[in-house]
Enzyme design. Structure first.
Site, PDB file in Angstrom:
ATOM      1  N   ASP A 166      23.221 -26.909  36.992  1.00  0.00           N
ATOM      2  CA  ASP A 166      23.372 -25.512  36.589  1.00  0.00           C
ATOM      3  C   ASP A 166      22.644 -24.575  37.556  1.00  0.00           C
ATOM      4  O   ASP A 166      21.510 -24.837  37.966  1.00  0.00           O
ATOM      5  CB  ASP A 166      22.782 -25.292  35.194  1.00  0.00           C
ATOM      6  CG  ASP A 166      23.827 -25.324  34.109  1.00  0.00           C
ATOM      7  OD1 ASP A 166      25.009 -25.099  34.398  1.00  0.00           O
ATOM      8  OD2 ASP A 166      23.452 -25.585  32.945  1.00  0.00           O
ATOM      9  N   ASP A 203      20.708 -26.027  32.474  1.00  0.00           N
ATOM     10  CA  ASP A 203      19.561 -25.131  32.314  1.00  0.00           C
ATOM     11  C   ASP A 203      19.071 -25.141  30.870  1.00  0.00           C
ATOM     12  O   ASP A 203      18.049 -24.535  30.551  1.00  0.00           O
ATOM     13  CB  ASP A 203      19.872 -23.714  32.796  1.00  0.00           C
ATOM     14  CG  ASP A 203      21.046 -23.071  32.075  1.00  0.00           C
ATOM     15  OD1 ASP A 203      21.645 -23.702  31.183  1.00  0.00           O
ATOM     16  OD2 ASP A 203      21.386 -21.916  32.429  1.00  0.00           O
ATOM     17  N   SER A 204      19.755 -25.885  30.008  1.00  0.00           N
ATOM     18  CA  SER A 204      19.254 -26.147  28.663  1.00  0.00           C
ATOM     19  C   SER A 204      17.909 -26.846  28.706  1.00  0.00           C
ATOM     20  O   SER A 204      17.199 -26.894  27.691  1.00  0.00           O
ATOM     21  CB  SER A 204      20.259 -27.009  27.880  1.00  0.00           C
ATOM     22  OG  SER A 204      20.656 -28.140  28.645  1.00  0.00           O
ATOM     23  N   LYS A 252      27.160 -25.577  38.714  1.00  0.00           N
ATOM     24  CA  LYS A 252      27.890 -24.909  37.633  1.00  0.00           C
ATOM     25  C   LYS A 252      27.337 -23.509  37.463  1.00  0.00           C
ATOM     26  O   LYS A 252      26.115 -23.308  37.521  1.00  0.00           O
ATOM     27  CB  LYS A 252      27.767 -25.679  36.316  1.00  0.00           C
ATOM     28  CG  LYS A 252      28.530 -25.007  35.155  1.00  0.00           C
ATOM     29  CD  LYS A 252      28.565 -25.884  33.922  1.00  0.00           C
ATOM     30  CE  LYS A 252      27.272 -25.889  33.153  1.00  0.00           C
ATOM     31  NZ  LYS A 252      26.951 -24.540  32.572  1.00  0.00           N
ATOM     32  N   GLU A 254      32.903 -23.408  26.087  1.00  0.00           N
ATOM     33  CA  GLU A 254      31.888 -23.555  25.043  1.00  0.00           C
ATOM     34  C   GLU A 254      32.069 -22.555  23.912  1.00  0.00           C
ATOM     35  O   GLU A 254      32.273 -21.361  24.137  1.00  0.00           O
ATOM     36  CB  GLU A 254      30.474 -23.378  25.619  1.00  0.00           C
ATOM     37  CG  GLU A 254      29.384 -23.492  24.553  1.00  0.00           C
ATOM     38  CD  GLU A 254      27.972 -23.499  25.113  1.00  0.00           C
ATOM     39  OE1 GLU A 254      27.025 -23.589  24.311  1.00  0.00           O
ATOM     40  OE2 GLU A 254      27.816 -23.418  26.347  1.00  0.00           O
TER      41      GLU A 254
END
Length: 294
Positions: A101, A62-63, A131, A200
């Site tokens: 995502d 989703d970045s 994810k 992360e």
């Protein structure tokens, strides 16, 4: 294992792939403690084609909200966006396991909501897994999806979708209480059935401890080389942006190369040096100027 074939006759976007088996969720899970897993984000068919031979997993992150659409965070990203880009990445790959995502708001309400969203993602894209972010609070959802045939990759530590609650993108695990919470989160998601967990932005000793204490592979990003694998945002590691998180190593400087190429193109156009005879179509016979050969 499954194989994936693409139509190689339609356009430049579909070159003939080398014969290769696509990796599976069980294969990724069984990689725990073995050779490190390689994962990068991908958002388009062409990038997927380039990355695929080198990666074990491709993450349609989703970045893309920030990298592709220029949004201020990942929060505005929609299921429509994820499905569109996810399908492109699946079409462009034939070896790596593709993980997509789940965007903010598509799974947090209930396990049932998460199943509906995840089922749509897998149906529309052909990807193998989804994810989702979150620790103990999402364990029930991970178990619900896993029990119903939807492979789930977890994501703990710095969770970008929770940036408003976290107060920023700083590293996690600086207090004893937060360290204990991070470990509980990872263990809970692992025990719920996740086949891998992205770790992360946590202090390295916590990432190492997580890796040792859970059964599924850890995929580090701003964590530790001791994790079972690593992931980076492709545009960051290729040097497409000037500002990147401190945990990013720039393996290239593509932004400068693109800038130089476009500058040269602009100069050639303005000097009428492009196109030349090599880039234009000429008549086979002399013309009288009216479109008829004399």
């Amino acid at each position: 294992m499954s194989t994936f074939t693409i139509d190689t006759s339609t356009s430049r976007a579909t070159p003939t792939p080398a014969p290769m088996k696509r990796l599976t969720v069980p294969a990724i899970r069984q990689a725990k403690g073995k050779a490190p897993l390689v994962m990068l984000t991908a958002y388009s068919i062409r990038m997927a084609q380039i990355l695929d031979p080198h990666c074990d997993m491709l993450l349609v992150g989703d970045s893309l909200g920030q990298v592709i659409y220029g949004l201020p965070s990942t929060i505005p990203v929609s299921l429509d966006m994820m499905c569109a880009h996810g399908a492109a990445v699946v079409r462009g790959s034939y070896h790596a396991l593709v993980v997509i995502d789940m965007p903010f708001g598509s799974y947090e309400e209930s396990p049932e909501q998460a199943f509906r969203s995840a089922a749509r993602v897998l149906k529309e894209t052909g990807a193998a897994a989804v994810k989702l972010e979150g620790g103990e609070a999402m364990a029930e959802t991970v178990a619900f999806l896993s029990a119903r045939g939807i492979p789930v990759m977890g994501h703990v530590g710095l969770t970008p979708q929770a940036v408003n609650a976290l107060g920023g993108y700083g590293a996690r695990g600086r207090s004893d209480a937060e360290q204990a919470k991070l470990l509980r989160d990872a263990i809970a998601i692992d025990q719920a059935g996740a086949f891998a967990i992205v770790v992360e932005g946590v202090l390295e000793p916590i990432a190492v401890e997580m890796t040792h204490k859970i059964a599924c592979p850890t995929i580090g990003i701003g964590a530790s080389a001791a994790c079972d694998g690593q992931v980076l945002v492709i545009d960051d590691m290729l040097g497409m942006f000037d500002r990147v998180p401190r945990f990013v190593k720039k393996f290239a400087d593509l932004s400068s190369q693109i800038d130089a190429a476009v500058r040269q193109y602009a100069e050639d156009v303005r000097d009428r040096a492009f196109p030349t005879l090599d880039q234009t179509y000429q008549p086979k016979h002399p013309s009288n100027g009216l479109g008829k050969a004399e």
